[in-house]
Design an enzyme around this catalytic site. Sequence first.
Site, PDB file in Angstrom:
ATOM      1  N   GLU A  43       0.847  -1.199   0.000  1.00  0.00           N
ATOM      2  CA  GLU A  43       0.000   0.000   0.000  1.00  0.00           C
ATOM      3  C   GLU A  43       0.873   1.236   0.000  1.00  0.00           C
ATOM      4  O   GLU A  43       2.009   1.192   0.496  1.00  0.00           O
ATOM      5  CB  GLU A  43      -0.878   0.022   1.271  1.00  0.00           C
ATOM      6  CG  GLU A  43      -1.987  -0.995   1.235  1.00  0.00           C
ATOM      7  CD  GLU A  43      -2.806  -1.045   2.520  1.00  0.00           C
ATOM      8  OE1 GLU A  43      -3.654  -1.945   2.623  1.00  0.00           O
ATOM      9  OE2 GLU A  43      -2.602  -0.194   3.402  1.00  0.00           O
ATOM     10  N   LYS A  94       2.418   4.389   1.439  1.00  0.00           N
ATOM     11  CA  LYS A  94       2.581   4.887   2.813  1.00  0.00           C
ATOM     12  C   LYS A  94       2.392   6.396   2.744  1.00  0.00           C
ATOM     13  O   LYS A  94       3.266   7.137   2.309  1.00  0.00           O
ATOM     14  CB  LYS A  94       3.952   4.550   3.380  1.00  0.00           C
ATOM     15  CG  LYS A  94       4.129   5.031   4.814  1.00  0.00           C
ATOM     16  CD  LYS A  94       5.481   4.641   5.376  1.00  0.00           C
ATOM     17  CE  LYS A  94       5.618   4.894   6.862  1.00  0.00           C
ATOM     18  NZ  LYS A  94       5.264   6.214   7.328  1.00  0.00           N
ATOM     19  N   ARG A 142      -2.055   9.769  11.606  1.00  0.00           N
ATOM     20  CA  ARG A 142      -2.957   8.654  11.834  1.00  0.00           C
ATOM     21  C   ARG A 142      -4.282   9.142  12.390  1.00  0.00           C
ATOM     22  O   ARG A 142      -4.303   9.974  13.298  1.00  0.00           O
ATOM     23  CB  ARG A 142      -2.280   7.720  12.850  1.00  0.00           C
ATOM     24  CG  ARG A 142      -2.905   6.373  12.956  1.00  0.00           C
ATOM     25  CD  ARG A 142      -2.029   5.370  12.280  1.00  0.00           C
ATOM     26  NE  ARG A 142      -2.539   4.018  12.415  1.00  0.00           N
ATOM     27  CZ  ARG A 142      -1.778   2.977  12.711  1.00  0.00           C
ATOM     28  NH1 ARG A 142      -0.500   3.136  12.961  1.00  0.00           N
ATOM     29  NH2 ARG A 142      -2.302   1.774  12.751  1.00  0.00           N
ATOM     30  N   ARG A 158      -3.309   9.240  16.879  1.00  0.00           N
ATOM     31  CA  ARG A 158      -2.515   8.086  17.283  1.00  0.00           C
ATOM     32  C   ARG A 158      -2.280   8.063  18.794  1.00  0.00           C
ATOM     33  O   ARG A 158      -2.170   7.015  19.405  1.00  0.00           O
ATOM     34  CB  ARG A 158      -1.189   8.184  16.524  1.00  0.00           C
ATOM     35  CG  ARG A 158      -0.124   7.281  16.979  1.00  0.00           C
ATOM     36  CD  ARG A 158       1.176   7.778  16.381  1.00  0.00           C
ATOM     37  NE  ARG A 158       2.249   7.188  17.141  1.00  0.00           N
ATOM     38  CZ  ARG A 158       3.171   6.407  16.625  1.00  0.00           C
ATOM     39  NH1 ARG A 158       3.181   6.172  15.355  1.00  0.00           N
ATOM     40  NH2 ARG A 158       4.101   5.901  17.374  1.00  0.00           N
ATOM     41  N   GLU A 180      -5.011   7.210   7.461  1.00  0.00           N
ATOM     42  CA  GLU A 180      -4.006   8.273   7.480  1.00  0.00           C
ATOM     43  C   GLU A 180      -4.613   9.489   6.783  1.00  0.00           C
ATOM     44  O   GLU A 180      -5.074   9.397   5.640  1.00  0.00           O
ATOM     45  CB  GLU A 180      -2.747   7.796   6.746  1.00  0.00           C
ATOM     46  CG  GLU A 180      -1.583   8.765   6.761  1.00  0.00           C
ATOM     47  CD  GLU A 180      -0.661   8.615   7.982  1.00  0.00           C
ATOM     48  OE1 GLU A 180      -0.965   7.814   8.893  1.00  0.00           O
ATOM     49  OE2 GLU A 180       0.360   9.318   8.016  1.00  0.00           O
ATOM     50  N   PHE A 226      -7.146   2.449   5.708  1.00  0.00           N
ATOM     51  CA  PHE A 226      -6.386   1.231   5.413  1.00  0.00           C
ATOM     52  C   PHE A 226      -6.712   0.040   6.301  1.00  0.00           C
ATOM     53  O   PHE A 226      -6.187  -1.054   6.090  1.00  0.00           O
ATOM     54  CB  PHE A 226      -4.880   1.502   5.404  1.00  0.00           C
ATOM     55  CG  PHE A 226      -4.317   2.087   6.679  1.00  0.00           C
ATOM     56  CD1 PHE A 226      -4.105   1.286   7.784  1.00  0.00           C
ATOM     57  CD2 PHE A 226      -3.990   3.433   6.748  1.00  0.00           C
ATOM     58  CE1 PHE A 226      -3.580   1.820   8.944  1.00  0.00           C
ATOM     59  CE2 PHE A 226      -3.467   3.983   7.915  1.00  0.00           C
ATOM     60  CZ  PHE A 226      -3.258   3.158   9.020  1.00  0.00           C
ATOM     61  N   ARG A 282       4.107  -3.259  17.939  1.00  0.00           N
ATOM     62  CA  ARG A 282       4.864  -3.122  16.710  1.00  0.00           C
ATOM     63  C   ARG A 282       5.227  -4.527  16.254  1.00  0.00           C
ATOM     64  O   ARG A 282       6.354  -4.967  16.364  1.00  0.00           O
ATOM     65  CB  ARG A 282       6.126  -2.286  16.971  1.00  0.00           C
ATOM     66  CG  ARG A 282       6.674  -1.599  15.741  1.00  0.00           C
ATOM     67  CD  ARG A 282       7.874  -0.752  16.094  1.00  0.00           C
ATOM     68  NE  ARG A 282       7.516   0.568  16.579  1.00  0.00           N
ATOM     69  CZ  ARG A 282       7.130   1.573  15.806  1.00  0.00           C
ATOM     70  NH1 ARG A 282       7.050   1.420  14.509  1.00  0.00           N
ATOM     71  NH2 ARG A 282       6.833   2.740  16.321  1.00  0.00           N
ATOM     72  N   LYS A 289       7.213  -1.295   6.861  1.00  0.00           N
ATOM     73  CA  LYS A 289       7.283  -0.135   5.969  1.00  0.00           C
ATOM     74  C   LYS A 289       8.612  -0.166   5.223  1.00  0.00           C
ATOM     75  O   LYS A 289       9.622  -0.617   5.762  1.00  0.00           O
ATOM     76  CB  LYS A 289       7.128   1.159   6.765  1.00  0.00           C
ATOM     77  CG  LYS A 289       8.041   1.287   7.946  1.00  0.00           C
ATOM     78  CD  LYS A 289       7.698   2.510   8.783  1.00  0.00           C
ATOM     79  CE  LYS A 289       8.583   2.547  10.032  1.00  0.00           C
ATOM     80  NZ  LYS A 289       8.166   3.510  11.013  1.00  0.00           N
TER      81      LYS A 289
HETATM   82  P1  ATP Z   1       6.744   6.831  10.652  1.00  0.00           P
HETATM   83  O1  ATP Z   1       7.550   7.831  11.390  1.00  0.00           O
HETATM   84  O2  ATP Z   1       7.510   6.066   9.613  1.00  0.00           O
HETATM   85  O3  ATP Z   1       5.425   7.347  10.171  1.00  0.00           O
HETATM   86  P2  ATP Z   1       5.539   5.687  12.989  1.00  0.00           P
HETATM   87  O4  ATP Z   1       6.374   5.340  14.164  1.00  0.00           O
HETATM   88  O5  ATP Z   1       4.715   6.926  13.058  1.00  0.00           O
HETATM   89  O6  ATP Z   1       6.463   5.698  11.704  1.00  0.00           O
HETATM   90  P3  ATP Z   1       4.838   3.061  12.099  1.00  0.00           P
HETATM   91  O7  ATP Z   1       3.787   2.171  12.586  1.00  0.00           O
HETATM   92  O8  ATP Z   1       6.227   2.678  12.314  1.00  0.00           O
HETATM   93  O9  ATP Z   1       4.517   4.507  12.686  1.00  0.00           O
HETATM   94  O10 ATP Z   1       4.715   3.304  10.511  1.00  0.00           O
HETATM   95  C1  ATP Z   1       3.518   3.302   9.838  1.00  0.00           C
HETATM   96  C2  ATP Z   1       2.821   4.641   9.879  1.00  0.00           C
HETATM   97  O11 ATP Z   1       2.563   5.067   8.576  1.00  0.00           O
HETATM   98  C3  ATP Z   1       1.478   4.490  10.548  1.00  0.00           C
HETATM   99  O12 ATP Z   1       1.538   4.847  11.918  1.00  0.00           O
HETATM  100  C4  ATP Z   1       0.558   5.420   9.752  1.00  0.00           C
HETATM  101  O13 ATP Z   1       0.430   6.651  10.430  1.00  0.00           O
HETATM  102  C5  ATP Z   1       1.291   5.663   8.451  1.00  0.00           C
HETATM  103  N1  ATP Z   1       0.649   5.072   7.245  1.00  0.00           N
HETATM  104  C6  ATP Z   1       0.528   5.703   6.053  1.00  0.00           C
HETATM  105  N2  ATP Z   1      -0.041   4.919   5.143  1.00  0.00           N
HETATM  106  C7  ATP Z   1      -0.311   3.737   5.741  1.00  0.00           C
HETATM  107  C8  ATP Z   1      -0.898   2.522   5.289  1.00  0.00           C
HETATM  108  N3  ATP Z   1      -1.314   2.346   4.049  1.00  0.00           N
HETATM  109  N4  ATP Z   1      -1.000   1.507   6.196  1.00  0.00           N
HETATM  110  C9  ATP Z   1      -0.560   1.660   7.467  1.00  0.00           C
HETATM  111  N5  ATP Z   1       0.008   2.791   7.933  1.00  0.00           N
HETATM  112  C10 ATP Z   1       0.140   3.831   7.089  1.00  0.00           C
END
Ligand code: ATP
Length: 582
Positions: free
Chosen positions: A271, A273, A278, A293, A323, A364, A440, A446
């Site tokens: 998907e 990103k 969030r 979040r 997102e 998502f 996690r 990702k």
């Molecule tokens: P990052 O700083 O990379 O956003 P994070 O610590 O905020 O990381 P992670 O769970 O590590 O969060 O990375 C996934 C994040 O990407 C999710 O928290 C979400 O906010 C965002 N995101 C964007 N598109 C998607 C998607 N298609 N599916 C899931 N998460 C997504």
Amino acid sequence: MKYSDLASIYEALEKTSKRLEKTFIISKLLKKTKQEDIDKLVLLIQGRLFPLWDETKLGVSDRLVIKAISVATGISPVKVDDEWKTLGDLGLVAEKLVQKKSQATLFSKDLTADKVFNNLRKLPSIEGAGSVDQKIKVIAELLSSAKPLEARYVVRTVLEDLRVGVGTGSIRDALVWAFFDKKVKVNYNEQEKTIEPDNREEYNRLVEAVQHAFDLKADYGEVARMIMKKGEKAFGELVLEAGSPINVMLYQKAKDLEEAFERVGKPCAFEFKYDGFRMQIHKKVKNIKIFTRRLDEVTKQFPEVVEYVKKYVNAKEFILDSEAVGFDHKTGKYLAFQAISQRIKRKYNINQMAKNFPVEVNVFDVMSHEGKNMLKEPFKKRRAILEKIIKPHTKKLVLAKQLVTGDLKEAEKFYKAALKVGEEGVMAKNLEGIYKPGSRVGYGVKVKPVMESLDLVIVGAEWGTGKRSGWLTSYVLACRKHGKFLEIGKVGTGIKELEDQGVSFKELTKKLKPLIIKEEGKTVRIKPEIIIEVKYEEIQKSPTYASGYALRFPRFVRLREDKALSDVSDIKLVEDLYKGQK
Ligand code: ATP
């Protein structure tokens, strides 16, 4: 419970850095707590007055606390301020000054934990004319009846900075130790500070059940109350419900697409990103709620999203994960997170903001649908439901763009397409993966092309010189270790001198200045609150910083106002990244 008992426990917790010992101390406390006090106590021990999911903040400034200490002790605010400059912690200041005063007077009545809890919880609702004085009065009243040690923790609770280093993991384990003691017989060796349950398997099962209950409720207070009342039966009742937020699932990171396939299986779902923030969306009958979040409720801040959800999601009751990405209302171009982050905290002119900085919601995942818990359903089934209930409308509410494939070439094409339209990268998701709140786990990973980055909190800075004078520059960064913050380096690169080019020194100075806790010449100590994302080229071992590591060529990427202190990168991650470099 007497507040002095709780204060001694705080002190004991503060004195040890050992997690198991902290857990043991907390479990002893829980065991002797009465049922009617348990939820309050579990919050207090975390330095909280509201559960994690509750957006209420006490919003008490250092200045206000200084005045309250002054009123309670009769010592002038200027003197209180001086003490603060020396001690660097208003809790310690209150302790010292109450001690001074107490030599002259006798304490009136014993403070109870209940009274502290109830009085402080009133603070956020005090509004309007005269509210500052009234807040000072509430705090000063508590401080007037506090013994020195009690004053230390009343003040730190008010400032939402307890500094006793209790993580949620300790609370969870302590609940098992305290309430399932007969079942698992946890043996704690005081000397060695080790623990061994008689029945390890049963113990692990209970820890997991408590964790799961917390993931759903985001409130250990409520979880504790229910367990105390119903024992194991509580787990059956701690169910998922639209309207009350749950912790979101987090993802791991993969180096590249090949590794992504290895981790989540072939074929998998790729998907986009999206680079936004969030958004957890709940609907129950007509009631729609939106959470960040951090589980702060932001329904009021996003009126347009409420409308989209009403119009474009065809179901009565659900919890969705998404997102939200901002775009320019004139050109339609998607914007970086920074540009729309201001909407999250906005309290006024909300409609104007919604017009100028609209968001597109990219859905998502779905955690609950028409009252049915979807957490244990495979991702492909959850996605199928999304496809059924969502009527996508570009620039309003859409489904995350997805490609299911087991072919590396196709995946590469998809990844390139994502980067081309300016997305951060892609997510790769296991088609059979469940939704595990608050963890996690590797059901999704990702993949993004950048250097490594860490989320660090600013704990110090220097007043700039020359053309940077008047600004705080050279920010001291810290990572997290058991609720404490350890320094790991300084960053000055990547921050702009001109305001219209991105996050500027001026903007950061404005945010940091009210958080200064100590000044010495040009250097200042800063209360850990502002979290920034920092890229770097390499992690090195270093004796200079308390964390034992330093960053080579750190560079500021962006402010992370969407993250909480508990999201600050952990020392364990730093260690892992350090090892992974070699
Ligand atoms: P990052 O700083 O990379 O956003 P994070 O610590 O905020 O990381 P992670 O769970 O590590 O969060 O990375 C996934 C994040 O990407 C999710 O928290 C979400 O906010 C965002 N995101 C964007 N598109 C998607 C998607 N298609 N599916 C899931 N998460 C997504």
